[in-house]
Design an enzyme around this catalytic site. Structure first.
Site, PDB file in Angstrom:
ATOM      1  N   HIS A 316       0.856  -1.195   0.000  1.00 35.26           N
ATOM      2  CA  HIS A 316       0.000   0.000   0.000  1.00 35.26           C
ATOM      3  C   HIS A 316       0.887   1.238   0.000  1.00 35.26           C
ATOM      4  O   HIS A 316       1.946   1.249   0.618  1.00 35.26           O
ATOM      5  CB  HIS A 316      -0.901   0.018   1.248  1.00 35.26           C
ATOM      6  CG  HIS A 316      -2.074   0.923   1.109  1.00 35.26           C
ATOM      7  ND1 HIS A 316      -1.990   2.275   1.335  1.00 35.26           N
ATOM      8  CD2 HIS A 316      -3.344   0.677   0.727  1.00 35.26           C
ATOM      9  CE1 HIS A 316      -3.183   2.818   1.122  1.00 35.26           C
ATOM     10  NE2 HIS A 316      -4.028   1.871   0.742  1.00 35.26           N
ATOM     11  N   ASP A 374      -8.000  -5.292  -0.112  1.00 37.67           N
ATOM     12  CA  ASP A 374      -8.473  -6.149  -1.217  1.00 37.67           C
ATOM     13  C   ASP A 374      -8.130  -7.614  -1.032  1.00 37.67           C
ATOM     14  O   ASP A 374      -8.577  -8.444  -1.827  1.00 37.67           O
ATOM     15  CB  ASP A 374      -7.870  -5.644  -2.539  1.00 37.67           C
ATOM     16  CG  ASP A 374      -8.394  -4.270  -2.882  1.00 37.67           C
ATOM     17  OD1 ASP A 374      -7.584  -3.343  -3.037  1.00 37.67           O
ATOM     18  OD2 ASP A 374      -9.634  -4.114  -2.929  1.00 37.67           O
TER      19      ASP A 374
HETATM   20  C1  SDX Z   1      -6.175   0.141  -2.921  1.00 33.82           C
HETATM   21  O1  SDX Z   1      -4.379   4.656  -2.056  1.00 33.82           O
HETATM   22  C2  SDX Z   1      -5.346   4.032  -1.411  1.00 33.82           C
HETATM   23  O2  SDX Z   1      -5.782   4.428  -0.347  1.00 33.82           O
HETATM   24  C3  SDX Z   1      -5.908   2.829  -2.145  1.00 33.82           C
HETATM   25  C4  SDX Z   1      -6.945   1.987  -1.411  1.00 33.82           C
HETATM   26  C5  SDX Z   1      -8.227   2.752  -1.154  1.00 33.82           C
HETATM   27  O3  SDX Z   1      -8.984   2.355  -0.245  1.00 33.82           O
HETATM   28  O4  SDX Z   1      -8.517   3.693  -1.944  1.00 33.82           O
HETATM   29  O5  SDX Z   1      -6.430   1.520  -0.163  1.00 33.82           O
HETATM   30  C6  SDX Z   1      -7.350   0.760  -2.242  1.00 33.82           C
HETATM   31  O6  SDX Z   1      -5.883   0.510  -4.030  1.00 33.82           O
HETATM   32  C7  SDX Z   1      -5.334  -0.861  -2.170  1.00 33.82           C
HETATM   33  C8  SDX Z   1      -4.104  -1.352  -3.001  1.00 33.82           C
HETATM   34  C9  SDX Z   1      -4.617  -2.449  -3.958  1.00 33.82           C
HETATM   35  N1  SDX Z   1      -3.508  -2.823  -4.908  1.00 33.82           N
HETATM   36  C10 SDX Z   1      -2.915  -4.001  -4.839  1.00 33.82           C
HETATM   37  O7  SDX Z   1      -3.094  -4.836  -3.947  1.00 33.82           O
HETATM   38  C11 SDX Z   1      -1.943  -4.269  -6.013  1.00 33.82           C
HETATM   39  C12 SDX Z   1      -0.606  -4.814  -5.471  1.00 33.82           C
HETATM   40  N2  SDX Z   1       0.074  -3.722  -4.735  1.00 33.82           N
HETATM   41  C13 SDX Z   1       1.074  -2.956  -5.475  1.00 33.82           C
HETATM   42  O8  SDX Z   1       0.746  -2.716  -6.822  1.00 33.82           O
HETATM   43  C14 SDX Z   1       1.560  -1.748  -4.676  1.00 33.82           C
HETATM   44  O9  SDX Z   1       1.811  -2.192  -3.407  1.00 33.82           O
HETATM   45  C15 SDX Z   1       0.705  -0.487  -4.599  1.00 33.82           C
HETATM   46  C16 SDX Z   1       0.339   0.021  -5.935  1.00 33.82           C
HETATM   47  C17 SDX Z   1      -0.542  -0.752  -3.791  1.00 33.82           C
HETATM   48  C18 SDX Z   1       1.526   0.572  -3.884  1.00 33.82           C
HETATM   49  O10 SDX Z   1       2.614   0.820  -4.681  1.00 33.82           O
HETATM   50  P1  SDX Z   1       3.689   1.986  -4.312  1.00 33.82           P
HETATM   51  O11 SDX Z   1       3.302   2.692  -3.071  1.00 33.82           O
HETATM   52  O12 SDX Z   1       3.929   2.803  -5.534  1.00 33.82           O
HETATM   53  O13 SDX Z   1       4.925   1.169  -3.907  1.00 33.82           O
HETATM   54  P2  SDX Z   1       6.039   0.678  -4.929  1.00 33.82           P
HETATM   55  O14 SDX Z   1       5.385   0.112  -6.143  1.00 33.82           O
HETATM   56  O15 SDX Z   1       7.030   1.757  -5.086  1.00 33.82           O
HETATM   57  O16 SDX Z   1       6.671  -0.564  -4.129  1.00 33.82           O
HETATM   58  C19 SDX Z   1       7.768  -0.385  -3.245  1.00 33.82           C
HETATM   59  C20 SDX Z   1       8.558  -1.684  -3.374  1.00 33.82           C
HETATM   60  C21 SDX Z   1       8.967  -2.006  -4.811  1.00 33.82           C
HETATM   61  O17 SDX Z   1      10.116  -2.829  -4.731  1.00 33.82           O
HETATM   62  P3  SDX Z   1      11.604  -2.115  -4.874  1.00 33.82           P
HETATM   63  O18 SDX Z   1      11.606  -1.386  -6.210  1.00 33.82           O
HETATM   64  O19 SDX Z   1      11.726  -1.177  -3.692  1.00 33.82           O
HETATM   65  O20 SDX Z   1      12.585  -3.273  -4.825  1.00 33.82           O
HETATM   66  O21 SDX Z   1       7.720  -2.799  -2.973  1.00 33.82           O
HETATM   67  C22 SDX Z   1       7.508  -3.652  -4.095  1.00 33.82           C
HETATM   68  C23 SDX Z   1       7.844  -2.858  -5.324  1.00 33.82           C
HETATM   69  O22 SDX Z   1       8.256  -3.710  -6.385  1.00 33.82           O
HETATM   70  N3  SDX Z   1       6.091  -4.036  -4.060  1.00 33.82           N
HETATM   71  C24 SDX Z   1       5.643  -5.262  -4.263  1.00 33.82           C
HETATM   72  C25 SDX Z   1       4.251  -5.184  -4.083  1.00 33.82           C
HETATM   73  N4  SDX Z   1       3.902  -3.941  -3.790  1.00 33.82           N
HETATM   74  C26 SDX Z   1       5.042  -3.224  -3.775  1.00 33.82           C
HETATM   75  N5  SDX Z   1       6.270  -6.412  -4.583  1.00 33.82           N
HETATM   76  C27 SDX Z   1       5.493  -7.511  -4.735  1.00 33.82           C
HETATM   77  N6  SDX Z   1       4.144  -7.525  -4.569  1.00 33.82           N
HETATM   78  C28 SDX Z   1       3.501  -6.376  -4.238  1.00 33.82           C
HETATM   79  N7  SDX Z   1       2.184  -6.392  -4.072  1.00 33.82           N
END
Ligand code: SDX
Length: 440
Positions: A316, A374
């Site tokens: 998140h 989710d």
């Molecule tokens: C919702 O914003 C809100 O409030 C949203 C929400 C709401 O109520 O409105 O809460 C609802 O959208 C919840 C989130 C649902 N999405 C998912 O579950 C999809 C999977 N999650 C990821 O896509 C991700 O965690 C996000 C999009 C939710 C957040 O992404 P960020 O904040 O941009 O973080 P990032 O992508 O920069 O990740 C930081 C690191 C990265 O690795 P490094 O480059 O540092 O090595 O963490 C890794 C990412 O690759 N990472 C994950 C991951 N999420 C982040 N690696 C594997 N699996 C994951 N799910």
């Protein structure tokens, strides 16, 4: 009666200085009730000729708001100061809707008036039914929702003056009331069953289940436990500060666009798998994993930078701890499965084992990746009989309350103006046009 948003007059608690060569510029810092303070950089470009740079808005506050507070480190979520677990346990979705829109929990009389107002707006214009006929039966219901909700602007544009507080209230009530009807119609259309009209004698969640699952040929018996589970699921999805879809609604609304068009834009944004589309993506992922023995293979893929697979339902932007909604969702999941007598739901088994393994893994621990709202919601919705494609539609039904509350607050905030971010230009310097016959 429409309520007026209370906008706090911002007074600097201190200043911060930006030193750029021989030039020093000072900016005021404002403190909120809770959470990080903000530095007001509105004069930055005028005073220093430079822009801030913040792709994805990792450190940018777009507004002041009194609706929702999130502490990502502590896993705290408050709606108008009330903790989400207390609201999920003790309140109802419509009461939370009143709270988000008006700022305080309603009195008995206020709740009765609000409930009646919403109930009286649950029907849609009969011609709306014709809009569905334009879609293929197998269209994704989120595409249908974008189309039909956006089309409401065509039905209510003339009598919607967003500068009028009463018009804003009626538009908010219409949207909250009609979303379940439009969502249920999208489901009925996809399975070739007749549309079911809303009933004024049913509660909000019960009415939605009735419109989704009743058929004209027999009496529909609603299950109070299922209705309570849906009501709680709606509460957990109602609002979440300045997330992507809410920011879209605010940006669209800042141009003065019709509120129905703004909510359609919010639905479009929510559809993305990185946002509200994640609940559908979680179910697809759990089905693809298929067996607990394959979990290590998917954990490995989630950690592989060359593989764009992410663990859906994990991570998140704000929560670097457990999403408090995920806790309540997991409890509700167990309650619904127990009520349905589902002892060994394989997808739940896989989800719980996946959560256990991921939370022990350094990669997820180091990046503070925990289950979010989710991760469990899809298992509940599947158990209640909803098709996977409808999961994000339910999220949109719930989040409409947050979207309209944030839209109202934005319009009533005297500091708000049309949103218009700038950029760092890294394209070509100016160059003269070369006619086609001179380009070789
Ligand atoms: C919702 O914003 C809100 O409030 C949203 C929400 C709401 O109520 O409105 O809460 C609802 O959208 C919840 C989130 C649902 N999405 C998912 O579950 C999809 C999977 N999650 C990821 O896509 C991700 O965690 C996000 C999009 C939710 C957040 O992404 P960020 O904040 O941009 O973080 P990032 O992508 O920069 O990740 C930081 C690191 C990265 O690795 P490094 O480059 O540092 O090595 O963490 C890794 C990412 O690759 N990472 C994950 C991951 N999420 C982040 N690696 C594997 N699996 C994951 N799910």
């Amino acid at each position: 009666m429409p309520t007026k948003t209370v906008i706090k007059e911002l007074k600097p608690s201190r200043t911060v200085k930006l030193v750029d060569g021989s030039k020093t510029t000072e900016f005021p810092v404002y403190d909120g009730t809770l959470g990080p303070s903000v530095v007001d950089v509105r004069s930055l470009y005028k005073d220093s000729g430079i822009f801030t740079y913040d792709p994805g808005y990792m450190s940018t506050g777009s507004c002041q708001s009194g609706i929702t507070y999130i502490d990502g480190e502590k896993g705290v979520l408050l709606h108008r100061g009330y903790p989400i677990d207390q609201l999920a346990e003790n309140s109802s979705f419509l009461e939370v809707a009143y709270l988000l829109l008006n700022g305080d929990l309603p009195s008995t009389a206020q709740m009765r008036e609000f409930d009646t107002a919403i109930t009286r707006h649950t029907m849609v214009h009969e011609q709306i039914q014709l809009l569905y006929r334009g879609f293929r039966r197998d269209s994704h219901p989120m595409a249908v929702m974008i189309g039909v909700v956006g089309a409401l602007a065509a039905f209510y544009h003339e009598d919607t003056n967003i500068k009028n507080a009463t018009h804003r209230m009626i538009a908010s009530h219409r949207l909250i009331a009609k979303m379940p009807t439009i969502a249920a119609m999208a489901y009925k259309y996809s399975i070739g069953q007749p549309f079911i009209y809303p009933r004024n004698d049913l509660g909000y969640a019960e009415n939605f289940l009735h419109m989704a699952f009743a058929v004209p040929c027999e009496e529909y018996k609603s299950n109070p436990i299922h209705a309570r589970a849906i009501d709680r699921l709606l509460i957990l999805h109602a609002d979440h500060e300045q997330n992507a879809s809410t920011s879209t609604v605010r940006l669209a609304g800042s141009s003065g666009a019709n509120p129905y068009a703004c909510i359609a834009a919010g639905i479009a944004t929510l559809w993305g798998p990185a946002h509200g589309g994640a609940n559908e993506a979680v179910l697809k992922m759990l089905k693809e994993i298929g067996d607990k023995n394959r979990i290590p293979e998917f954990i490995k893929r989630a950690k592989d930078k060359d593989d764009n697979f992410k663990l859906m339902g994990f991570g998140h932007r704000v929560y670097k701890n457990f999403d408090p909604r995920a806790h309540v969702m997991r409890e509700t999941c167990h309650e619904v499965l127990a009520d349905l007598g589902i002892k060994d739901e394989p997808l739940l088994e896989i989800a719980m084992e996946l959560e256990r393994i991921a939370l022990e893994d350094e990669y997820f621990h180091k990046r503070k990746l925990y289950p979010n709202v989710d991760f469990y919601s899809g298992i509940i919705l599947k158990a209640l009989g909803f098709p996977t494609k409808l999961f994000t539609v339910l999220f949109a039904v719930a989040r409409t309350v947050g979207w309209v509350a944030q839209w109202k607050e934005m319009i009533e905030d005297p500091e708000q103006k049309i949103g218009r971010p700038r950029q760092l230009y890294t394209g070509s310097p100016e160059r003269a046009y070369v006619p086609l016959d001179k380009r070789g």
